[in-house]
Design an enzyme around this catalytic site. Structure first.
Site, PDB file in Angstrom:
ATOM      1  N   ARG A  25      -4.856  12.988  -6.615  1.00 29.97           N
ATOM      2  CA  ARG A  25      -5.618  12.200  -5.685  1.00 29.97           C
ATOM      3  C   ARG A  25      -7.396  13.242  -6.015  1.00 29.97           C
ATOM      4  O   ARG A  25      -8.394  13.358  -5.922  1.00 29.97           O
ATOM      5  CB  ARG A  25      -6.010  11.400  -4.296  1.00 29.97           C
ATOM      6  CG  ARG A  25      -6.946  10.897  -3.823  1.00 29.97           C
ATOM      7  CD  ARG A  25      -8.052  10.014  -3.873  1.00 29.97           C
ATOM      8  NE  ARG A  25      -9.126   9.279  -3.469  1.00 29.97           N
ATOM      9  CZ  ARG A  25     -10.480  10.018  -3.457  1.00 29.97           C
ATOM     10  NH1 ARG A  25     -10.657  10.800  -3.988  1.00 29.97           N
ATOM     11  NH2 ARG A  25     -11.362   9.315  -2.525  1.00 29.97           N
ATOM     12  N   ARG A  53       0.935  -1.146   0.498  1.00 27.78           N
ATOM     13  CA  ARG A  53       0.033  -0.122   0.223  1.00 27.78           C
ATOM     14  C   ARG A  53       0.651   1.682   0.312  1.00 27.78           C
ATOM     15  O   ARG A  53       0.230   2.023   0.555  1.00 27.78           O
ATOM     16  CB  ARG A  53      -1.056   0.227   1.261  1.00 27.78           C
ATOM     17  CG  ARG A  53      -1.734  -0.999   1.195  1.00 27.78           C
ATOM     18  CD  ARG A  53      -2.660  -1.671   0.360  1.00 27.78           C
ATOM     19  NE  ARG A  53      -3.109  -0.265   0.200  1.00 27.78           N
ATOM     20  CZ  ARG A  53      -5.191  -0.448  -0.053  1.00 27.78           C
ATOM     21  NH1 ARG A  53      -5.317  -1.702   1.339  1.00 27.78           N
ATOM     22  NH2 ARG A  53      -5.596   0.098   0.107  1.00 27.78           N
ATOM     23  N   ARG A  90      -1.764   5.570   0.221  1.00 25.95           N
ATOM     24  CA  ARG A  90      -1.746   5.892   1.077  1.00 25.95           C
ATOM     25  C   ARG A  90      -0.699   7.207   2.216  1.00 25.95           C
ATOM     26  O   ARG A  90      -2.061   7.709   2.989  1.00 25.95           O
ATOM     27  CB  ARG A  90      -1.659   4.811   2.515  1.00 25.95           C
ATOM     28  CG  ARG A  90      -2.890   3.794   2.380  1.00 25.95           C
ATOM     29  CD  ARG A  90      -2.729   2.899   2.851  1.00 25.95           C
ATOM     30  NE  ARG A  90      -4.822   1.605   3.021  1.00 25.95           N
ATOM     31  CZ  ARG A  90      -4.023   0.788   3.692  1.00 25.95           C
ATOM     32  NH1 ARG A  90      -3.150  -0.048   4.465  1.00 25.95           N
ATOM     33  NH2 ARG A  90      -5.408   0.581   3.913  1.00 25.95           N
ATOM     34  N   ASP A 147      -6.858  -1.864  -7.333  1.00 25.89           N
ATOM     35  CA  ASP A 147      -7.374  -2.498  -6.191  1.00 25.89           C
ATOM     36  C   ASP A 147      -7.916  -3.653  -6.704  1.00 25.89           C
ATOM     37  O   ASP A 147      -8.005  -3.914  -8.194  1.00 25.89           O
ATOM     38  CB  ASP A 147      -9.073  -1.328  -5.765  1.00 25.89           C
ATOM     39  CG  ASP A 147      -9.418  -1.280  -4.204  1.00 25.89           C
ATOM     40  OD1 ASP A 147      -8.543  -1.345  -3.368  1.00 25.89           O
ATOM     41  OD2 ASP A 147      -9.739  -2.735  -4.445  1.00 25.89           O
ATOM     42  N   TYR A 163     -15.494 -10.141  -0.607  1.00 27.08           N
ATOM     43  CA  TYR A 163     -16.771  -9.251  -0.776  1.00 27.08           C
ATOM     44  C   TYR A 163     -17.963  -9.418  -1.867  1.00 27.08           C
ATOM     45  O   TYR A 163     -18.637  -8.439  -1.416  1.00 27.08           O
ATOM     46  CB  TYR A 163     -15.390  -7.667  -1.744  1.00 27.08           C
ATOM     47  CG  TYR A 163     -14.578  -7.365  -0.582  1.00 27.08           C
ATOM     48  CD1 TYR A 163     -15.355  -6.467  -0.114  1.00 27.08           C
ATOM     49  CD2 TYR A 163     -13.329  -7.368  -0.482  1.00 27.08           C
ATOM     50  CE1 TYR A 163     -14.485  -5.941   1.094  1.00 27.08           C
ATOM     51  CE2 TYR A 163     -12.482  -7.409   0.526  1.00 27.08           C
ATOM     52  CZ  TYR A 163     -13.053  -6.223   0.773  1.00 27.08           C
ATOM     53  OH  TYR A 163     -12.037  -6.104   1.877  1.00 27.08           O
TER      54      TYR A 163
HETATM   55  O1  1CP Z   1      -2.058   1.450  -1.775  1.00 25.61           O
HETATM   56  C1  1CP Z   1      -1.231   1.071  -2.679  1.00 25.61           C
HETATM   57  O2  1CP Z   1       0.135   0.245  -3.045  1.00 25.61           O
HETATM   58  C2  1CP Z   1      -1.889   0.765  -4.034  1.00 25.61           C
HETATM   59  C3  1CP Z   1      -2.587   0.199  -4.775  1.00 25.61           C
HETATM   60  C4  1CP Z   1      -3.317  -1.209  -3.850  1.00 25.61           C
HETATM   61  C5  1CP Z   1      -3.808  -2.156  -3.650  1.00 25.61           C
HETATM   62  C6  1CP Z   1      -2.523  -3.075  -3.641  1.00 25.61           C
HETATM   63  C7  1CP Z   1      -5.228  -0.110  -3.494  1.00 25.61           C
HETATM   64  C8  1CP Z   1      -5.993   1.579  -3.749  1.00 25.61           C
HETATM   65  N1  1CP Z   1      -5.587  -1.192  -3.147  1.00 25.61           N
HETATM   66  C9  1CP Z   1      -5.384  -2.262  -2.557  1.00 25.61           C
HETATM   67  C10 1CP Z   1      -5.314  -3.222  -2.568  1.00 25.61           C
HETATM   68  C11 1CP Z   1      -6.448  -3.777  -1.601  1.00 25.61           C
HETATM   69  N2  1CP Z   1      -7.719  -3.444  -1.517  1.00 25.61           N
HETATM   70  C12 1CP Z   1      -7.531  -5.245  -0.491  1.00 25.61           C
HETATM   71  C13 1CP Z   1      -5.332  -5.738  -0.211  1.00 25.61           C
HETATM   72  C14 1CP Z   1      -4.511  -5.340   0.450  1.00 25.61           C
HETATM   73  C15 1CP Z   1      -4.884  -5.150   2.059  1.00 25.61           C
HETATM   74  O3  1CP Z   1      -5.442  -6.021   2.765  1.00 25.61           O
HETATM   75  O4  1CP Z   1      -4.370  -3.951   2.271  1.00 25.61           O
HETATM   76  C16 1CP Z   1      -7.982  -5.134  -0.333  1.00 25.61           C
HETATM   77  C17 1CP Z   1      -8.599  -5.523   1.002  1.00 25.61           C
HETATM   78  C18 1CP Z   1      -8.080  -3.817  -0.774  1.00 25.61           C
HETATM   79  C19 1CP Z   1      -9.947  -3.874  -0.498  1.00 25.61           C
HETATM   80  C20 1CP Z   1     -10.070  -2.093  -0.050  1.00 25.61           C
HETATM   81  N3  1CP Z   1      -9.885  -1.154  -0.742  1.00 25.61           N
HETATM   82  C21 1CP Z   1     -10.399  -1.389   1.054  1.00 25.61           C
HETATM   83  C22 1CP Z   1     -10.772  -2.337   2.534  1.00 25.61           C
HETATM   84  C23 1CP Z   1     -12.340  -2.623   2.816  1.00 25.61           C
HETATM   85  C24 1CP Z   1     -12.105  -2.868   3.676  1.00 25.61           C
HETATM   86  O5  1CP Z   1     -12.574  -4.220   3.598  1.00 25.61           O
HETATM   87  O6  1CP Z   1     -11.394  -2.871   5.009  1.00 25.61           O
HETATM   88  C25 1CP Z   1     -10.371  -0.439   0.989  1.00 25.61           C
HETATM   89  C26 1CP Z   1     -10.680   0.859   1.645  1.00 25.61           C
HETATM   90  C27 1CP Z   1     -10.795  -0.255  -0.006  1.00 25.61           C
HETATM   91  C28 1CP Z   1     -10.680   1.526  -0.761  1.00 25.61           C
HETATM   92  C29 1CP Z   1      -8.870   1.489  -1.711  1.00 25.61           C
HETATM   93  N4  1CP Z   1      -8.187   1.480  -2.172  1.00 25.61           N
HETATM   94  C30 1CP Z   1      -7.024   1.922  -2.439  1.00 25.61           C
HETATM   95  C31 1CP Z   1      -6.747   3.048  -2.093  1.00 25.61           C
HETATM   96  C32 1CP Z   1      -5.930   4.174  -2.428  1.00 25.61           C
HETATM   97  C33 1CP Z   1      -8.439   3.515  -1.690  1.00 25.61           C
HETATM   98  C34 1CP Z   1      -8.571   4.181  -1.077  1.00 25.61           C
HETATM   99  C35 1CP Z   1     -10.161   5.317  -1.634  1.00 25.61           C
HETATM  100  C36 1CP Z   1      -9.290   6.578  -1.601  1.00 25.61           C
HETATM  101  O7  1CP Z   1      -8.864   7.130  -2.363  1.00 25.61           O
HETATM  102  O8  1CP Z   1     -10.802   6.695  -1.570  1.00 25.61           O
END
Ligand code: 1CP
Length: 339
Positions: free
Chosen positions: A39, A26, A30, A76, A153
């Site tokens: 963003r 991530r 973030r 994602d 999901y």
């Molecule tokens: O940050 C990075 O490296 C960019 C790429 C990336 C990756 C590898 C994003 C962007 N998401 C992910 C993977 C991801 N997404 C996972 C697997 C990794 C992990 O466990 O951390 C999972 C479970 C998700 C699902 C997801 N997407 C969630 C989790 C929700 C939950 O069930 O708790 C969330 C909050 C997101 C949103 C998201 N994905 C990525 C970003 C930058 C964001 C935030 C959204 C925003 O900016 O509004």
């Protein structure tokens, strides 16, 4: 194209390295103010993810700013359900929500498995752009969710602490569950192969919710599908990261992957014993990065000493938390690089 820094790829393949490679899960979406600027310009996460130019820009930011040894494509795991005809929305401060979920066998039949490369062309185009702009500086990591995590999901329609609806489906409708897991697996293989054809140098499978399953269920409903993916991907190394599945390490170690990701609950020495023939990745508690530089250095060095220099990729045990100071992430990365 030849990579100028191929430490991560060599470590993944089990080849000798002169120093330990490092990146953080991530890292792209973030923590950086530079990310938040892009963003804001995009207006929403989905707009950003669907714009190959902006997605490429934020993919490369951590390479320039943090000095990591790999980029991970900004996207994602939820783009896969969307390509299968279950679109998601990203709700501010809440996370993903699926207006439509899978409830019955009919819903599974209605899922799309065709033209995946076309539906996910925006990710493929972003990968091509990143490869061009990176110009071989570091490898690019492609990724997808593991079938069980995507299943969670699709059934639940949002995040959950227990994913009890998804688990209920496994217990009450095992055959229907298998049909859905198989569809997700088939699409994931096509998708990862397309990422590799576009230039991904290594792919990681995120099984973020692995830890909510019992060992028996993990063997029955997660391992067989991850195995299919590992067996199908011969083009690049594959990393399997099953968060929380300490009980499945031995089984994961026998899959056809090259790298196994560990979280911070998994003992390093025990993991080396359980997974003797693969490269390990991880596993610093992301909360260590809230500490002082001294504490970060101390914890990081202890981890590096425990893993050893070969067959190892330094990382956190899960994604870096959004409120982490980038200077502290840099301290972690620099500690690894100068170890
Ligand atoms: O940050 C990075 O490296 C960019 C790429 C990336 C990756 C590898 C994003 C962007 N998401 C992910 C993977 C991801 N997404 C996972 C697997 C990794 C992990 O466990 O951390 C999972 C479970 C998700 C699902 C997801 N997407 C969630 C989790 C929700 C939950 O069930 O708790 C969330 C909050 C997101 C949103 C998201 N994905 C990525 C970003 C930058 C964001 C935030 C959204 C925003 O900016 O509004």
């Amino acid at each position: 194209m030849n990579l100028k820094n191929d430490l991560l790829l060599r470590a993944a393949k089990g080849e000798e390295v002169e120093r330990i490679p490092v990146w953080t899960m991530r890292q792209a979406g973030r923590i950086l103010k530079e990310y938040r600027e892009v963003r804001a310009k995009a207006g929403s996460f989905i707009n950003l993810a669907k714009s190959p130019e902006m997605a490429a820009e934020v993919t490369i930011q951590p390479v320039d700013i943090l000095g990591v040894d790999a980029a991970i494509i900004f996207s994602d795991i939820l783009v896969v359900p969307e390509a299968m005809n279950l679109p998601y929305e990203m709700v501010e401060k809440k996370g993903p929500v699926f207006p439509k979920t899978v409830k019955t066998e009919t819903d599974i039949h209605a899922l799309n498995t065709e033209d995946i490369e076309h539906h996910l062309a925006y990710v493929i185009d972003a990968i091509k752009l990143v490869k061009k702009e990176l110009n071989g500086r570091v490898p690019l990591i492609g990724f997808a969710g593991a079938p069980f995590t995507i299943f969670c999901y699709m059934i639940e329609g949002k995040g959950s602490k227990t994913f009890s609806l998804a688990k209920k489906m496994l217990y009450t409708e095992p055959e229907i569950s298998r049909a859905l897991l198989q569809k997700i697996t088939d699409v994931t293989i096509t998708y990862l192969k397309a990422q590799i054809a576009a230039g991904a140098d290594l792919v990681q499978i995120f099984d973020s919710w692995a830890g909510i399953l019992s060992p028996e269920q993990y063997s029955a409903f997660a391992i067989p599908y991850i195995k299919q993916i590992c067996d199908a991907i011969q083009e690049t190394p594959v990393t399997v990261f099953a968060k929380g599945a300490y009980f499945a390490r031995e089984e994961i170690g026998q899959l056809g992957c090259q790298v196994v990701g560990l979280d911070w609950n998994m003992s390093i020495s025990e993991s080396r014993k359980l997974i003797p023939n693969k490269t390990l990745q991880g596993n610093l508690d992301p909360c260590v990065l809230y500490g002082s530089f001294n504490e970060i250095e101390r914890n990081t060095k202890a981890m590096l000493t425990a893993f050893g220099k070969q067959r190892y990729i330094a990382n956190l045990g899960h994604g870096v938390y959004p409120d982490t100071n980038p200077d502290n992430v840099k301290c972690f990365i620099d500690t690894v690089k100068s170890f």
